[in-house]
Motif scaffolding. Structure first.
Motif, PDB file in Angstrom:
ATOM      1  N   PRO A   4       0.858  -1.067   0.010  1.00 37.22           N
ATOM      2  CA  PRO A   4       0.159   0.021   0.012  1.00 37.22           C
ATOM      3  C   PRO A   4       0.873   1.264   0.204  1.00 37.22           C
ATOM      4  CG  PRO A   4      -0.672  -1.582   1.769  1.00 37.22           C
ATOM      5  CD  PRO A   4       0.635  -2.034   1.165  1.00 37.22           C
ATOM      6  N   PRO A   5       0.519   2.425  -0.500  1.00 38.97           N
ATOM      7  CA  PRO A   5       1.360   3.729  -0.418  1.00 38.97           C
ATOM      8  C   PRO A   5       1.703   3.847   0.653  1.00 38.97           C
ATOM      9  CG  PRO A   5      -0.924   3.932  -1.729  1.00 38.97           C
ATOM     10  CD  PRO A   5      -1.005   2.582  -1.108  1.00 38.97           C
ATOM     11  N   SER A   6       1.125   3.934   1.773  1.00 39.51           N
ATOM     12  CA  SER A   6       1.925   4.382   3.104  1.00 39.51           C
ATOM     13  C   SER A   6       3.050   3.340   3.489  1.00 39.51           C
ATOM     14  CB  SER A   6       0.746   4.520   4.076  1.00 39.51           C
ATOM     15  OG  SER A   6       0.321   3.420   4.406  1.00 39.51           O
ATOM     16  N   GLU A   7       2.855   2.081   3.309  1.00 38.76           N
ATOM     17  CA  GLU A   7       3.764   1.216   3.475  1.00 38.76           C
ATOM     18  C   GLU A   7       4.965   1.176   2.755  1.00 38.76           C
ATOM     19  OE1 GLU A   7       4.150  -1.050   6.308  1.00 38.76           O
ATOM     20  OE2 GLU A   7       2.527   0.280   6.859  1.00 38.76           O
ATOM     21  N   LEU A   8       4.662   1.552   1.281  1.00 38.43           N
ATOM     22  CA  LEU A   8       5.729   1.788   0.511  1.00 38.43           C
ATOM     23  C   LEU A   8       6.702   2.988   0.673  1.00 38.43           C
ATOM     24  CD1 LEU A   8       7.205   0.915  -2.265  1.00 38.43           C
ATOM     25  CD2 LEU A   8       5.309   2.493  -3.453  1.00 38.43           C
ATOM     26  N   MET A   9       5.959   3.998   1.335  1.00 35.92           N
ATOM     27  CA  MET A   9       6.707   5.254   1.843  1.00 35.92           C
ATOM     28  C   MET A   9       7.742   4.696   2.961  1.00 35.92           C
ATOM     29  SD  MET A   9       7.289   8.603   0.992  1.00 35.92           S
ATOM     30  CE  MET A   9       9.006   8.433   1.391  1.00 35.92           C
ATOM     31  N   ASP A  10       6.962   3.916   3.873  1.00 42.88           N
ATOM     32  CA  ASP A  10       8.063   3.370   4.834  1.00 42.88           C
ATOM     33  C   ASP A  10       9.046   2.755   4.101  1.00 42.88           C
ATOM     34  OD1 ASP A  10       6.258   4.892   6.712  1.00 42.88           O
ATOM     35  OD2 ASP A  10       5.344   2.955   7.263  1.00 42.88           O
ATOM     36  N   TYR A  11       8.993   1.720   3.407  1.00 45.07           N
ATOM     37  CA  TYR A  11      10.032   1.058   2.818  1.00 45.07           C
ATOM     38  C   TYR A  11      11.208   2.006   2.175  1.00 45.07           C
ATOM     39  CZ  TYR A  11      12.192  -2.569  -0.154  1.00 45.07           C
ATOM     40  OH  TYR A  11      13.395  -3.259  -0.794  1.00 45.07           O
ATOM     41  N   LEU A  12      10.453   3.158   1.547  1.00 45.19           N
ATOM     42  CA  LEU A  12      11.569   3.906   0.667  1.00 45.19           C
ATOM     43  C   LEU A  12      12.423   4.349   1.789  1.00 45.19           C
ATOM     44  CD1 LEU A  12       9.388   5.601  -1.832  1.00 45.19           C
ATOM     45  CD2 LEU A  12      11.403   3.817  -2.119  1.00 45.19           C
ATOM     46  N   PHE A  13      11.734   4.891   3.032  1.00 47.17           N
ATOM     47  CA  PHE A  13      12.252   5.765   4.153  1.00 47.17           C
ATOM     48  C   PHE A  13      13.316   4.720   4.858  1.00 47.17           C
ATOM     49  CE2 PHE A  13      12.340   7.543   8.666  1.00 47.17           C
ATOM     50  CZ  PHE A  13      13.012   8.765   8.171  1.00 47.17           C
ATOM     51  N   PHE A  14      13.010   3.336   4.960  1.00 50.33           N
ATOM     52  CA  PHE A  14      14.150   2.218   5.614  1.00 50.33           C
ATOM     53  C   PHE A  14      15.259   2.370   4.777  1.00 50.33           C
ATOM     54  CE2 PHE A  14      15.421  -1.972   4.956  1.00 50.33           C
ATOM     55  CZ  PHE A  14      16.021  -2.204   6.031  1.00 50.33           C
ATOM     56  N   LEU A  15      14.997   2.294   3.226  1.00 55.55           N
ATOM     57  CA  LEU A  15      16.258   2.457   2.447  1.00 55.55           C
ATOM     58  C   LEU A  15      17.083   3.623   2.776  1.00 55.55           C
ATOM     59  CD1 LEU A  15      14.536   0.701  -0.968  1.00 55.55           C
ATOM     60  CD2 LEU A  15      15.919  -0.368   0.887  1.00 55.55           C
ATOM     61  N   HIS A  16      16.455   4.631   3.029  1.00 58.71           N
ATOM     62  CA  HIS A  16      17.304   5.899   3.122  1.00 58.71           C
ATOM     63  C   HIS A  16      18.078   5.717   4.354  1.00 58.71           C
ATOM     64  CE1 HIS A  16      18.331   9.944   3.547  1.00 58.71           C
ATOM     65  NE2 HIS A  16      17.336  10.085   4.688  1.00 58.71           N
TER      66      HIS A  16
END
Length: 989
Positions: free
Chosen positions: A686-698
């Motif tokens: 989902p969009p919010s979880e995808l944002m969390d995943y991108l933030f994790f990679l950062h």
């Protein structure tokens, strides 16, 4: 006032609930620094004093210092004339001036963490004095009864004292010479001392003519005998002309001993001999003892800072006044700190002052409202250190335009701990010499981890006892626990302010629980008994293996014991076997990280950055009733912090704190993560979880790992995620690790603006399908879109700008883009307020385009002239075969003209109405679907009128045909339109 807003003090040994101490009232004498420092001896906090502060700062520093000396001279007796004459000689005066200049430069220096706020955030510019309360040794030693919040509000406030009055006479009229200033970790002891030194350097502390600060941590590393005079000149070379006068003149000297807990002092005569000669070499600890005894330089004043556990190291007879730093126990002090910190011109880092000042004021206002609600954040900001953390986090969330590697949320928390715990040992008298942060990671981290696993944030007294006390077996362990209770406990845990839970504890900042839990796991503290014993045995065998090998080789040459080498080789197998088990532990860490990162029950929460924002600024709207059940606690930062802690920069900082994470361990965890994290990310988040995943990679800061993870993302759907500048920067940074083309980037309803498009520009170039609808993108944003489409590396083929206020000027920019673009095939400008003039501009430039296949101009208030003009150009276009013109102001004549178009003859289709002569349009379902999707964002009354006209047109066309099959099709479409109208009238659509 909540439990968490009471004074922090020395905590007696007893039940955990006895950690609660009484707090004197917040009113009384205190000083607030608005520019440089307060006027010496000033009391209260009125606006008149603030004006006096500013006026005092405008004076030249030299004149202020001269005024202080002249005041002292007027009260000196005649017998001190010789001493003052020595002080007035040129060499001594210049030496003190150089000393002041050197101290000012050193103590005004801010750590690297402060630089993210800009150069204006110096100690002179932003400082609010914490509340200081006069105390006594008896009060420190006696157990504190458990009080209620109501009792705390009735505490007297007469014991509050200002920093300038610490050396005033005591209640018995005796002149105070020795002051012990104590406070728990984070109350601001060191900062207060730094401000005191800077004030003296600027002439704002005229009581003393010379200030000599010493770091007890520095003194603790030297045991060689040295004289006091040599010690001073060793640390401050400028004072070599002044030092000979110490003890022989009436020079008013203040010694500052910061961090006394680092020194092991022995006041017994058998342990430390008497010494009154400043020229006699003795150990540094003996110098400190004799200074406090008043046997060495008895006229000198001394201020000592220490943690509560070390207060008793100085016998009470040598202390003239005890003072406790109580932090920001008044929410007004917290508000003032935030107001000054967040309102600084350099805070936002933007050139446009007007655009940033409004956002800064809004932040301060929201934060103030949250503090007034007696929220848990008010309890956290009782400690000035957490006020700094709140401001730093808000700066990160709101004013970050680019994200260099040093700018991560994990980095902020790691640096925050470094600022408070760097070089700190829990107990200098303990032979283990364990670092304070290592002890916290082991003890508090265990509590935090168990809370995350059981999804709870409130901890009872039993929880604390089970976590902290159950494994205590030795006297040393109990002593360390007592020091932790008195000095550090309140830094991480505070009483809960939620009604009905006053007797439980929560972490001071919610995210701190997740950080410590992550640190506990990554450090490998989460082990079973077998794993602990195996590790210790492996280390022992590994240490002695080489020595045993030498001995066995010698014995085997002398005696015929051939089995010894075999036996020894068998013993060497154990460390190798255990190292394999350790690699399994790292697989388990990676598995835990992936499992927590992709928990399906957390899929539809807000993204973690919005969660942090809500925890600081609160949630606007009605407050939850105390009896209403709370939702399940969310711990989505936990796996993100695990990844952030493994970054090279954070591991280096943690190494300074005594928490070592080896490069090999980080490499093996990252290697294990590839099997789990990347595989789970391909399932479609989902969009919010995808944002969390991108933030994790950062946060992970592993470019190779991130590049491999991003290559698997061909479609990025972040629709409805509030894309702040920080999130845009994170997206650009993470996606920038590769150069692959993105099939689709969905940024629908993401609160994008012009600056967001600038940040995302390199990523947008690589997107084939780009969804930017519902973002309030005006003409300035269309200028950025024009530059994007005209870029030679642009691969955008589908662009949706529906429901944006493009307007006529925006249409001009987009028309220029159409003329020069070579990749765009589908363009949607549905409901973009183009009007006839905007459509005319697009039509003029459309002839220069050779690739567009579909153009949507629906719901743009177009009349017959503009609609027919667009269609005439479309007829001549080489590739354009479909134009959407529904929901425009087209007359019946215009409708008939558009109906006459034929694809085989004119080369273009115009989608205008649901009917096509006496038949239903082939695109009726497409049109109704577009209406239904966009209805929440359109003018409902206008849509109702259009649907009514469509229904009338359907009924008229049905009556004109005699074909029963066509009549059935008309009736079906009519029923869909009537259903939509009914829902629209009842407000259910």
């Amino acid at each position: 006032m909540s439990w968490a807003m009471q004074c922090q003090s020395c905590l007696p040994w007893g039940s955990w609930m006895q950690l609660r101490r009484s707090l004197p009232g917040s009113s009384g004498t205190r000083s607030v620094y608005l520019c440089a420092a307060s006027v010496p001896g000033a009391a209260g906090g009125t606006f008149l004093r603030k004006i006096l502060h500013v006026s005092s700062i405008s004076l030249p520093r030299a004149s202020v210092r001269y005024q202080g000396r002249s005041q002292e001279r007027s009260v000196q007796p005649r017998s001190s004339g010789h001493g003052l004459s020595q002080l007035r000689n040129v060499a001594s005066s210049d030496a003190i001036k150089k000393h002041q200049k050197s101290l000012s430069a050193w103590f005004s220096h801010q750590p690297n963490e402060e630089r993210q706020f800009g150069p204006s955030f110096s100690l002179d510019a932003v400082h609010v004095d914490p509340v200081i309360r006069e105390s006594s040794l008896e009060e420190i030693l006696k157990p504190s009864p458990e009080l209620t919040i109501q009792n705390q509000l009735q505490q007297p406030c007469s014991q509050v004292i200002s920093l300038q009055n610490l050396f005033d006479v005591d209640a018995c009229g005796r002149q105070v010479k020795n002051v012990v200033l104590y406070g728990t970790v984070g109350t601001g002891k060191s900062t207060l001392i730094k401000k005191m030194v800077v004030d003296w350097c600027h002439g704002l502390l005229p009581r003393f003519e010379l200030v000599i600060p010493f770091s007890c941590e520095d003194l603790s590393h030297s045991h060689a005998p040295i004289s006091l005079r040599r010690l001073i000149t060793k640390k401050y070379q400028h004072l070599r002309d002044v030092v000979p006068m110490l003890g022989t003149s009436s020079l008013k000297v203040l010694f500052i001993l910061n961090g006394l807990e680092r020194l092991n002092l022995d006041f017994r005569l058998a342990g430390t001999e008497l010494c009154c000669d400043p020229n006699e070499p003795v150990p540094p600890s003996a110098i400190v003892v004799n200074l406090l005894r008043k046997y060495l330089l008895p006229e000198a004043s001394i201020i000592v800072t220490t943690r509560p556990s070390a207060v008793r190291r100085i016998p009470g007879k040598y202390v003239g006044r005890y003072a406790e730093i109580c932090g920001f126990s008044d929410t007004n002090l917290q508000k003032m700190y935030f107001q000054m910190r967040l309102s600084q011109p350099g805070c936002s880092g933007e050139k446009s002052v007007s655009s940033s000042s409004g956002e800064q004021e809004n932040l301060v206002e929201m934060l103030s409202r949250n503090l007034e609600r007696h929220n848990q954040i008010a309890a956290a900001c009782f400690l000035p250190s957490y006020c700094w953390l709140v401001c730093t986090t808000l700066h990160f969330l709101y004013f970050t335009r680019t994200v260099p590697p040093s700018q991560t949320l994990t980095g902020i928390y790691t640096s925050f701990l470094r600022l408070n715990f760097s070089g700190e040992v829990l107990d200098s008298t303990d032979p283990t010499n364990i670092s304070m942060m290592k002890y916290v990671a082991k003890m508090v981290g265990k509590l935090a981890y168990e809370g995350v696993m059981s999804r709870k944030t409130c901890f009872s007294e039993d929880d604390l006892q089970q976590c902290f006390e159950v494994e205590m077996k030795t006297e040393s362990e109990l002593n360390l626990l007592e020091v932790f209770r008195s000095d550090v406990f309140r830094f991480f845990l505070t009483p809960c302010v939620q009604p009905g839970k006053e007797h439980t504890f929560v972490f001071t900042i919610p995210a701190m629980q997740e950080y410590l839990a992550a640190l506990y796991v990554v450090l490998g503290e989460k082990k079973t008994l077998t794993q602990r014993v195996g590790k210790e045995l492996s280390e022992v065998i590994g240490r002695v293996s080489e020595d045993v090998a030498v001995v066995v080789s010698i014995i085997s040459k002398v005696l015929p014991l051939r089995f010894l080498p075999v036996l020894f080789n068998l013993l060497k197998i154990f460390p190798r076997y255990f190292s394999r088990l350790s690699s399994k532990d790292r697989d388990a860490i990676a598995h835990t990280m992936a499992e927590e990162l992709f928990k399906e029950e957390d899929y539809y929460n807000d993204d973690v950055l919005d969660q942090i924002n809500s925890s600081i600024l609160g949630v606007e709207g009605p407050m939850r009733h105390p009896d209403e059940s709370r939702d399940d606690e969310v711990f989505e930062l936990f796996p993100i912090f695990m990844g952030g802690i493994l970054s090279r920069r954070n591991r280096a900082i943690l190494e300074q704190l005594g928490c070592s994470i080896k490069n090999l361990a980080a490499f093996e965890i990252a290697k294990a993560m590839k099997k789990t994290v990347i595989r789970n990310s391909r399932k479609g988040l989902p969009p919010s979880e995808l944002m969390d995943y991108l933030f994790f990679l950062h946060e992970f800061q592993n470019e190779r790992f991130t590049a491999e993870a991003i290559r698997s993302l061909r479609t990025v759907n972040l629709s409805s995620v509030r894309m702040t500048p920080l999130k845009c920067s994170v997206l650009a940074s993470v996606m920038g690790t590769t150069c692959h083309e993105v099939e689709e980037l969905n940024l629908t309803s993401c609160n994008l603006d012009t600056s967001s498009l600038r940040i995302l520009f390199p990523i947008l170039l690589r997107c084939k399908a780009l969804h930017l609808q519902l973002n309030s993108l005006g003409s300035d944003a269309c200028k950025e879109v024009r530059d994007l489409l005209l870029h030679d590396k642009c691969v955008v083929s589908k662009l949706r700008l529906a429901n944006n206020p493009v307007g006529e000027q925006g249409a001009q920019y987009l028309a220029e883009a159409l003329a020069g673009n070579r990749s765009l095939t589908h363009l949607s400008l549905l409901h973009t307020a183009l009007g006839d003039r905007g459509a005319e501009v697009i039509a003029q430039h459309l002839a220069e385009n050779q690739h567009l296949q579909e153009l949507n101009l629906g719901y743009n208030s177009l009349t017959d002239t503009a609609a027919l003009r667009v269609v005439e150009v479309a007829k001549k276009h080489a590739t354009l075969d479909e134009v959407h013109l529904y929901f425009n102001d087209i007359s019946e004549d215009g409708k008939r003209a558009l109906h006459s178009l034929r694809m085989d003859r004119d080369g273009v289709r115009a989608l205008v109405f649901l009917t096509a002569g006496t038949d239903v349009s082939d695109y009726w379902s497409n049109i109704l679907n577009v209406v239904q999707r966009n209805l929440p964002f359109w003018d409902r009354e206008r849509v109702r009128q259009h649907l009514t006209l469509i229904l009338q047109d359907l009924e008229s066309s049905r009556r004109q045909t005699s074909n029963p099959w066509r009549k059935a099709k008309f009736l079906r479409v009519e029923s869909e339109v009537k259903k939509m109208l009914g829902k629209l009238q009842h407000g259910t659509l």
